[in-house]
Design a protein around this motif. Sequence first.
Motif, PDB file in Angstrom:
ATOM      1  N   GLY A 295       1.023  -1.171   0.077  1.00 49.75           N
ATOM      2  CA  GLY A 295      -0.171   0.192   0.045  1.00 49.75           C
ATOM      3  C   GLY A 295       0.870   1.227   0.046  1.00 49.75           C
ATOM      4  O   GLY A 295       0.238   2.395   0.171  1.00 49.75           O
ATOM      5  N   GLY A 296       2.179   1.140  -0.225  1.00 44.89           N
ATOM      6  CA  GLY A 296       3.055   2.386  -0.150  1.00 44.89           C
ATOM      7  C   GLY A 296       2.889   3.201  -1.517  1.00 44.89           C
ATOM      8  O   GLY A 296       1.883   2.992  -2.315  1.00 44.89           O
TER       9      GLY A 296
ATOM     10  N   ASN B 213       1.890  -5.892  -5.522  1.00 44.22           N
ATOM     11  CA  ASN B 213       1.462  -4.823  -4.384  1.00 44.22           C
ATOM     12  C   ASN B 213       0.260  -3.734  -4.630  1.00 44.22           C
ATOM     13  O   ASN B 213       0.530  -2.732  -4.863  1.00 44.22           O
ATOM     14  CB  ASN B 213       2.871  -3.795  -4.033  1.00 44.22           C
ATOM     15  CG  ASN B 213       2.510  -2.940  -2.873  1.00 44.22           C
ATOM     16  OD1 ASN B 213       1.607  -2.739  -2.208  1.00 44.22           O
ATOM     17  ND2 ASN B 213       3.768  -2.424  -2.433  1.00 44.22           N
ATOM     18  N   PRO B 214      -0.718  -4.608  -4.997  1.00 44.97           N
ATOM     19  CA  PRO B 214      -1.928  -3.974  -5.688  1.00 44.97           C
ATOM     20  C   PRO B 214      -2.596  -2.828  -5.145  1.00 44.97           C
ATOM     21  O   PRO B 214      -3.158  -1.829  -5.697  1.00 44.97           O
ATOM     22  CB  PRO B 214      -2.965  -5.227  -5.945  1.00 44.97           C
ATOM     23  CG  PRO B 214      -2.586  -6.061  -4.895  1.00 44.97           C
ATOM     24  CD  PRO B 214      -1.251  -5.954  -4.639  1.00 44.97           C
ATOM     25  N   THR B 215      -2.282  -2.510  -3.708  1.00 41.28           N
ATOM     26  CA  THR B 215      -2.968  -1.422  -3.158  1.00 41.28           C
ATOM     27  C   THR B 215      -2.059  -0.527  -3.319  1.00 41.28           C
ATOM     28  O   THR B 215      -2.217   0.807  -2.401  1.00 41.28           O
ATOM     29  CB  THR B 215      -3.503  -1.785  -1.712  1.00 41.28           C
ATOM     30  OG1 THR B 215      -2.044  -2.136  -0.951  1.00 41.28           O
ATOM     31  CG2 THR B 215      -4.532  -2.625  -1.558  1.00 41.28           C
ATOM     32  N   ALA B 216      -0.795  -0.410  -3.733  1.00 39.86           N
ATOM     33  CA  ALA B 216       0.391   0.673  -3.599  1.00 39.86           C
ATOM     34  C   ALA B 216      -0.293   1.810  -4.578  1.00 39.86           C
ATOM     35  O   ALA B 216      -1.299   1.669  -5.370  1.00 39.86           O
ATOM     36  CB  ALA B 216       1.797   0.308  -4.514  1.00 39.86           C
ATOM     37  N   LYS B 217       0.316   3.014  -4.378  1.00 41.75           N
ATOM     38  CA  LYS B 217      -0.134   4.287  -5.330  1.00 41.75           C
ATOM     39  C   LYS B 217       0.987   4.919  -6.031  1.00 41.75           C
ATOM     40  O   LYS B 217       2.212   4.836  -5.551  1.00 41.75           O
ATOM     41  CB  LYS B 217      -0.766   5.294  -4.217  1.00 41.75           C
ATOM     42  CG  LYS B 217      -1.944   4.887  -3.704  1.00 41.75           C
ATOM     43  CD  LYS B 217      -3.384   5.380  -4.640  1.00 41.75           C
ATOM     44  CE  LYS B 217      -4.685   4.980  -4.083  1.00 41.75           C
ATOM     45  NZ  LYS B 217      -4.987   3.792  -4.288  1.00 41.75           N
ATOM     46  N   ILE B 218       0.805   5.556  -7.196  1.00 35.18           N
ATOM     47  CA  ILE B 218       1.767   5.972  -7.919  1.00 35.18           C
ATOM     48  C   ILE B 218       1.179   7.530  -7.974  1.00 35.18           C
ATOM     49  O   ILE B 218       0.287   7.964  -8.655  1.00 35.18           O
ATOM     50  CB  ILE B 218       1.921   5.372  -9.148  1.00 35.18           C
ATOM     51  CG1 ILE B 218       2.378   4.104  -8.896  1.00 35.18           C
ATOM     52  CG2 ILE B 218       2.887   6.284 -10.071  1.00 35.18           C
ATOM     53  CD1 ILE B 218       2.284   3.061 -10.431  1.00 35.18           C
TER      54      ILE B 218
ATOM     55  N   CYS C 144       8.948   5.355  -2.431  1.00 37.87           N
ATOM     56  CA  CYS C 144      10.365   5.411  -3.273  1.00 37.87           C
ATOM     57  C   CYS C 144       9.848   6.453  -4.386  1.00 37.87           C
ATOM     58  O   CYS C 144       8.755   6.771  -4.593  1.00 37.87           O
ATOM     59  CB  CYS C 144       9.578   4.053  -4.136  1.00 37.87           C
ATOM     60  SG  CYS C 144      10.931   3.769  -5.848  1.00 37.87           S
ATOM     61  N   CYS C 145      11.075   7.100  -4.488  1.00 37.18           N
ATOM     62  CA  CYS C 145      11.131   8.445  -5.270  1.00 37.18           C
ATOM     63  C   CYS C 145      11.756   8.222  -6.441  1.00 37.18           C
ATOM     64  O   CYS C 145      13.363   8.406  -6.426  1.00 37.18           O
ATOM     65  CB  CYS C 145      11.320   9.657  -4.404  1.00 37.18           C
ATOM     66  SG  CYS C 145      10.923  11.264  -5.264  1.00 37.18           S
TER      67      CYS C 145
END
Length: 421
Positions: free
Chosen positions: A176-177, A209-214, A273-274
């Motif tokens: 979810g990151g 990680n399907p709940t991660a955001k971009i 992560c950036c």
Amino acid sequence: MQLNRRLFIGSTFAAGAMLSAPVVFGQAKPRVVVIGGGAGGATVARYLAKDSDGALDVTLVEANPIYTTCFFSNLYLGGFREFESLQHGYDKVAAGGVTVINDRATGVDRAARTVTLAGGQVLAYDRLVLSPGIDFRDGSVPGWSADMHAEIMPHAYKAGPQTQLLKSMVEAMPEGGTFAMIAPPNPYRCPPGPYERISMVAHLLKQKNPTAKILILDPKEKYSKQALFEEGWGRHYDGMVEWIGPEFGGGAVEVRPETMEIVVDGEVQKVDCCNVIPGQMAGAIAQTAGVTDESGWAPVHPDSMKSKADDNVFVLGDSSAQGDMPKSGFAANSQAKVAAMTIRADLTGSKAFPAKYTNTCWSLIAPDDGVKVGASYEPTPEKIASVDSFISATGEDAALRKATYEESLGWYAGITADMFG
Ligand SMILES: Cc1cc2nc3c(=O)[nH]c(=O)nc-3n(C[C@H](O)[C@H](O)[C@H](O)COP(=O)(O)OP(=O)(O)OC[C@H]3O[C@@H](n4cnc5c(N)ncnc54)[C@H](O)[C@@H]3O)c2cc1C
């Protein structure tokens, strides 16, 4: 010297067109030094050696023994390519008659026509070709510098260890990151590159990680293939990708690498992560050689890729300011062929034909969902101008998108063979 009958006859046909200053008939071979063994440099070196039948002495100076292509590096991030498949050595370039020196060029003396290498060697040239790619503008993203922060917030915009680092960081994101990309201002290397990268990161995250955001923080009002990417992100990665343009603070971003924070329009946000893709300019050696202008890029004559600052110097690919062509590997390869033809004509009197250039940029959005944009170009007195362009349409059927992706696989195999043998 093999300045043979065929070349001599060629020179008489070319009279008036390209015969301004043939250098050394009857003397030692004319020397061409190429700095940068990437898309532009490897191509021009190979074509010069191959097409001059040994009449030219061609030396390629490249800092790294192995070249890792930026093109298709996003596909590695998405899990569609092995890293090794992006890597190319110079054995076949050397076998084709090019002297390959693995060293960094540190100086160019245009009056003396010499190039100095980090190892101390000094190379004399009759014509110099610069194809050093890009360097970053320090300070373009407040809080980030390439020297201090590329290991914490990677750019991955020069392929190699940076690309591997970025992939491992995406894979290590907590459930979810948040992945953030700081997109670059125009002009920059590979206009669709950041957005293809977003697609590939989304593909990777969707599986692991399907709940991660971009988040994309973008200083530009619009970007290449925007409608196609937005359609694809909606279709394949619904709700995962958020684009923040300049109107909503995308152009007013600061980063804090030590605390993994980004500050958007004064608001602090923690990210996991950036990917910082900073503002860009011509490779440092082009600046050192004094062929760039206040824009940071190197102006060239559109019919030859000859530097506007010096008739004995050519600038190819990303470093050049030429007009409408995007900064792409395909464009650099196309420009290299025009430069090789012009240099041969200058130095051996061979025939030069009118310059024509082409480019296509493919992007993968999801498995078998490829899109493309491209054009053909011709020189005008002012610039290299687009004369005929095409772009994939939104709503295309799956079979066409699959065929477009397969076309890109063929392109990669063909163009890397053209560059590196
Ligand atoms: C993520 C990403 C995706 C991309 N995808 C595509 C794509 O799908 N299609 C496409 O056509 N393009 C793509 N590109 C763009 C493409 O990689 C560049 O436009 C192209 O590589 C430019 O070629 P060049 O010859 O100008 O520079 P480069 O290929 O970068 O070559 C420059 C070379 O010069 C060397 N060098 C620099 N300075 C010195 C020095 N002082 N001494 C010795 N050597 C030196 C460097 O080591 C390097 O090998 C992509 C780029 C990125 C970042």
